[in-house]
Scaffold this motif. Structure first.
Motif, PDB file in Angstrom:
ATOM      1  N   PRO A   1       0.828  -1.204   0.000  1.00 17.56           N
ATOM      2  CA  PRO A   1       0.000   0.000   0.000  1.00 17.56           C
ATOM      3  C   PRO A   1       0.866   1.258   0.000  1.00 17.56           C
ATOM      4  O   PRO A   1       1.949   1.286   0.568  1.00 17.56           O
ATOM      5  CB  PRO A   1      -0.803  -0.126   1.304  1.00 17.56           C
ATOM      6  N   GLN A   2       0.354   2.312  -0.632  1.00 17.08           N
ATOM      7  CA  GLN A   2       1.117   3.557  -0.729  1.00 17.08           C
ATOM      8  C   GLN A   2       1.444   4.124   0.645  1.00 17.08           C
ATOM      9  O   GLN A   2       2.530   4.664   0.869  1.00 17.08           O
ATOM     10  CB  GLN A   2       0.328   4.580  -1.552  1.00 17.08           C
ATOM     11  N   ALA A   3       0.506   4.002   1.587  1.00 18.55           N
ATOM     12  CA  ALA A   3       0.755   4.522   2.943  1.00 18.55           C
ATOM     13  C   ALA A   3       1.936   3.810   3.599  1.00 18.55           C
ATOM     14  O   ALA A   3       2.753   4.431   4.282  1.00 18.55           O
ATOM     15  CB  ALA A   3      -0.508   4.375   3.798  1.00 18.55           C
TER      16      ALA A   3
ATOM     17  N   VAL B   1      13.251   5.487   6.888  1.00 19.04           N
ATOM     18  CA  VAL B   1      14.625   5.285   6.408  1.00 19.04           C
ATOM     19  C   VAL B   1      15.348   6.615   6.262  1.00 19.04           C
ATOM     20  O   VAL B   1      16.510   6.771   6.649  1.00 19.04           O
ATOM     21  CB  VAL B   1      14.622   4.522   5.071  1.00 19.04           C
ATOM     22  N   ASP B   2      14.653   7.611   5.698  1.00 23.09           N
ATOM     23  CA  ASP B   2      15.265   8.924   5.514  1.00 23.09           C
ATOM     24  C   ASP B   2      15.611   9.566   6.850  1.00 23.09           C
ATOM     25  O   ASP B   2      16.690  10.150   7.015  1.00 23.09           O
ATOM     26  CB  ASP B   2      14.304   9.825   4.727  1.00 23.09           C
TER      27      ASP B   2
ATOM     28  N   THR C   1       5.199   5.006   1.976  1.00 27.60           N
ATOM     29  CA  THR C   1       5.562   6.335   2.470  1.00 27.60           C
ATOM     30  C   THR C   1       6.142   6.253   3.872  1.00 27.60           C
ATOM     31  O   THR C   1       7.152   6.895   4.183  1.00 27.60           O
ATOM     32  CB  THR C   1       4.331   7.256   2.461  1.00 27.60           C
ATOM     33  N   ALA C   2       5.510   5.454   4.742  1.00 27.99           N
ATOM     34  CA  ALA C   2       5.983   5.330   6.121  1.00 27.99           C
ATOM     35  C   ALA C   2       7.376   4.730   6.174  1.00 27.99           C
ATOM     36  O   ALA C   2       8.247   5.181   6.924  1.00 27.99           O
ATOM     37  CB  ALA C   2       5.005   4.473   6.935  1.00 27.99           C
TER      38      ALA C   2
END
Length: 219
Positions: free
Chosen positions: A69-71, A80-81, A74-75
């Motif tokens: 899923p896109q969510a 990681v960033d 993104t999470a």
């Protein structure tokens, strides 16, 4: 059995578990397994994996599996960033601390362009030759004392030693520099002596221990 022998044998354990190892290699492997309980244990685990693999149905494998899923994507990428930024900050702090320790160990001096810390304390030179202008500030650190020093008017090309003086008159080297004459010399030095254990900041030549410039650190 030696580690080197185990490493060579373990490259064949997966093929043996799948029943695809050549007969000659199988004989050598079995001879090793007879005397190596570690490799036997690893083979048992691999055989369990091989049994599961045999039950997989290739016809049920989708050529284009659905992505996460896109969510979730993104999470994960956000986490990681953030972790990368945190690690960069930690590495920067570690490098700065290592540089400070190295400078202390070598009695070195380096030029800085960063803004002076608000925790630094200016000191006044009570001993100062005519034509020489010097200003300094000191700051207590966990590893010792940081010294910011500006000097103008010392004979160009002459080397000078910077030190902190203890109450008993002994000195702790903070580094050295080569004077630039009328050119302003701005330096940041480090010394592994706490400010509480230092009585004065001083500058002298390597051949004459008499203070050329001296500034008391405590009233």
């Amino acid at each position: 059995m030696s580690t080197d022998q185990c490493q060579q044998i373990r490259t064949h354990l997966g093929m043996h578990a799948l029943g695809r190892l050549e007969p000659a290699a199988t004989v050598a492997l079995q001879a090793h397994l007879d005397g190596c309980p570690d490799c036997r244990s690893e083979l048992r685990e691999l055989r369990g994996v091989a049994r599961v693999l045999r039950q997989a149905d290739p016809e049920r494998v989708d050529d284009q599996p659905a992505g996460p899923p896109q969510a979730l994507r993104t999470a994960v990428f956000t986490a990681v960033d953030q972790e990368r930024r945190r690690n960069r900050s930690v590495r920067t702090a570690q490098l700065a601390a290592a540089a400070a320790v190295l400078i202390i160990a070598l009695g070195g001096v380096f030029v800085v362009t960063t803004q002076q810390s608000t925790n630094s304390q200016p000191v006044a030179f009570t001993t100062q030759p005519a034509g020489v202008h010097a200003a300094a500030s000191v700051e207590n650190r966990n590893w010792g004392t940081s010294i910011a020093l500006d000097v103008t008017g010392l004979p160009q090309g002459q080397r000078y030693a910077v030190w902190l003086e203890r109450p008993d008159g002994s000195r702790m080297p903070a580094g050295s520099f080569v004077a630039g004459g009328e050119k302003k010399m701005s330096m940041q030095l480090a010394v592994g002596l706490p400010m509480s254990d230092a009585a004065a900041l001083g500058i002298s030549t390597p051949t004459d221990q008499s203070p050329l410039l001296r500034a008391p650190l405590h009233p």
